[in-house]
Write a protein that holds these residues in place. Sequence first.
Motif, short mmCIF file in Angstrom:
data_model
loop_
_atom_site.label_atom_id
_atom_site.label_comp_id
_atom_site.label_asym_id
_atom_site.label_seq_id
_atom_site.Cartn_x
_atom_site.Cartn_y
_atom_site.Cartn_z
N GLY A 129 -5.17 -1.91 14.54
CA GLY A 129 -5.95 -1.21 13.51
C GLY A 129 -7.42 -1.56 13.50
O GLY A 129 -7.88 -2.38 14.29
N GLU A 130 -8.15 -0.90 12.60
CA GLU A 130 -9.59 -1.15 12.38
C GLU A 130 -10.44 -0.88 13.62
O GLU A 130 -11.49 -1.49 13.78
N TYR A 183 1.01 -6.44 9.33
CA TYR A 183 1.54 -5.56 10.37
C TYR A 183 3.04 -5.43 10.17
O TYR A 183 3.76 -6.41 10.23
N LEU A 218 -10.07 -8.86 2.93
CA LEU A 218 -9.28 -8.06 3.88
C LEU A 218 -10.07 -7.57 5.09
O LEU A 218 -9.50 -7.36 6.15
N HIS A 219 -11.36 -7.30 4.87
CA HIS A 219 -12.12 -6.61 5.92
C HIS A 219 -13.30 -7.40 6.46
O HIS A 219 -14.05 -6.88 7.27
N SER A 233 -7.26 3.66 12.01
CA SER A 233 -7.59 2.53 11.14
C SER A 233 -6.39 1.61 10.96
O SER A 233 -6.56 0.43 10.71
N ASP A 234 -5.18 2.12 11.09
CA ASP A 234 -4.00 1.29 10.81
C ASP A 234 -3.14 1.01 12.04
O ASP A 234 -2.05 0.45 11.92
N ASP A 277 -13.87 4.41 0.70
CA ASP A 277 -13.14 3.33 1.36
C ASP A 277 -13.70 2.01 0.86
O ASP A 277 -14.92 1.86 0.75
N GLU A 306 0.82 -1.21 0.00
CA GLU A 306 0.00 0.00 0.00
C GLU A 306 0.86 1.27 0.00
O GLU A 306 0.63 2.19 -0.79
N TYR A 321 -8.13 -11.23 16.75
CA TYR A 321 -7.52 -12.06 15.70
C TYR A 321 -6.75 -13.23 16.30
O TYR A 321 -6.73 -14.32 15.75
N TRP A 355 -0.50 -1.42 10.46
CA TRP A 355 -1.05 -2.18 9.33
C TRP A 355 -0.73 -1.48 8.01
O TRP A 355 -1.10 -0.33 7.79
C1 LIG Z 1 -6.82 -11.93 9.47
C2 LIG Z 1 -6.70 -10.47 9.68
N1 LIG Z 1 -5.60 -9.94 10.22
C3 LIG Z 1 -5.48 -8.62 10.39
C4 LIG Z 1 -6.47 -7.79 10.02
C5 LIG Z 1 -6.28 -6.37 10.26
N2 LIG Z 1 -6.60 -5.39 9.23
C6 LIG Z 1 -7.10 -5.64 8.02
S1 LIG Z 1 -7.37 -4.20 7.14
C7 LIG Z 1 -6.78 -3.26 8.40
C8 LIG Z 1 -6.68 -1.77 8.34
C9 LIG Z 1 -7.86 -1.07 7.81
O1 LIG Z 1 -7.97 -1.28 6.43
P1 LIG Z 1 -7.81 -0.11 5.36
O2 LIG Z 1 -6.49 0.58 5.64
O3 LIG Z 1 -7.84 -0.83 4.05
O4 LIG Z 1 -8.98 0.79 5.56
C10 LIG Z 1 -6.40 -4.05 9.46
C11 LIG Z 1 -5.86 -3.54 10.74
C12 LIG Z 1 -7.64 -8.39 9.47
N3 LIG Z 1 -8.72 -7.69 9.12
N4 LIG Z 1 -7.72 -9.72 9.30
#
Ligand SMILES: Cc1ncc(C[n+]2csc(CCOP(=O)(O)O)c2C)c(N)n1
Length: 311
Positions: A253-254, A306, A44-45, A206-207, A38, A4, A162, A300
């Motif tokens: 994050g998140e 990470y 991923l989410h 978020s990160d 977003d 990213e 997680y 993240w």
């Molecule tokens: C298995 C697993 N391990 C770790 C994560 C953590 N994670 C995924 S996206 C993100 C940041 C926000 O996304 P963005 O920057 O795209 O808005 C984070 C902290 C997960 N969802 N699943």
Amino acid sequence: MLSENLVVEWITSTLGITWGDATVIQINSHKRIAVNVDAFDGELHWPSFLDAYSAGLRAYRGSTSDIIVRGAKPLAVLVALRVPRNFPFETLKDFVKGISDAAQEFDAVYLGGDTDIVETDSFRAEVVSIGALHGEPLTRGGARPGDLVVAVGDFGVSSLLYDAIQGNTPPLPLREVIRTWLKPKWPPVNKWLENTAYVTASIDNSDGLALSLHYLSENSNVRIELDEIPIYPPLLEHYTEKEALERALYLSGEEYNFIFTIHPKHEALLDELNARILGRVTTGSGVFLKGYGPIQKSGWISGLGYARGSR
Ligand SMILES: Cc1ncc(C[n+]2csc(CCOP(=O)(O)O)c2C)c(N)n1
Ligand SMILES: Nc1ncnc2c1ncn2[C@@H]1O[C@H](COP(=O)(O)OP(=O)(O)OP(=O)(O)O)[C@@H](O)[C@H]1O
Ligand SMILES: [Mg+2]
């Protein structure tokens, strides 16, 4: 291999885009709107424990968090969907209802969107959130020496969750952890919007906490000195204090906690905003925690997971 930060650095520097949360559009001399897009990606989410309705709530809140943190009141949302042909229709309906109900909480209008049905099995929703600005838009760059650094909610819920779903922790009350994870850690939004004039800089988590603090410090050209980190209490039951702290800092994050800075003369507002003091802004650079030392720029980064950030 792509990550990213590599891609975003190239795009933003090539096109002259200011790095930040939502973008602001000046409509005329007295009207401005904030806009953010977003993606909510099936891989991923959307972790396995998340039901479709809650996934919709999160897709909306993840996008809208970026406009609220800039001081805008949510007005409208548009949603583009890419849906696998064999995706259960009821699941899709629940997802869309989640988005619609989350928008309704703010009286924001679900204006429209786009739908593609695809042969692959990857689900994705792109959520465009639009808001009205009534004062100056907040940025990550306004923190000044002497300001308090404050945040809403605890940090590290994601890390515990997680680990728990991968079976790496002793059994926990998962439902309770998921409920905490689902809630954005925003101040009461009306109170926040009434008081953004007193906020000097802001970002949403978020990160990860450490990365968010580094973004504030770098964008404001200041040093951040912390006295304490609000660690999600169950982390302290499952890990040593240092491990729990580092999880809250680097693996958090998140969670969408609002982290912001405010002049100490407005400290009385913090109760109303549900915010806690973490430390202070001083001159210099970097992020430091009393009794721990320098906090790494790590969190993240999509494509790396990470990891340590270069930016
Ligand atoms: C298995 C697993 N391990 C770790 C994560 C953590 N994670 C995924 S996206 C993100 C940041 C926000 O996304 P963005 O920057 O795209 O808005 C984070 C902290 C997960 N969802 N699943
Ligand atoms: N494909 C792209 N085209 C143009 N600008 C982009 C693109 N991807 C990201 N950006 C810009 O890069 C900056 C960082 O993006 P990023 O998605 O990390 O924002 P963020 O607010 O930190 O993320 P989050 O969605 O996790 O809240 C933002 O200013 C964003 O507008
Ligand atoms: Mg953001």
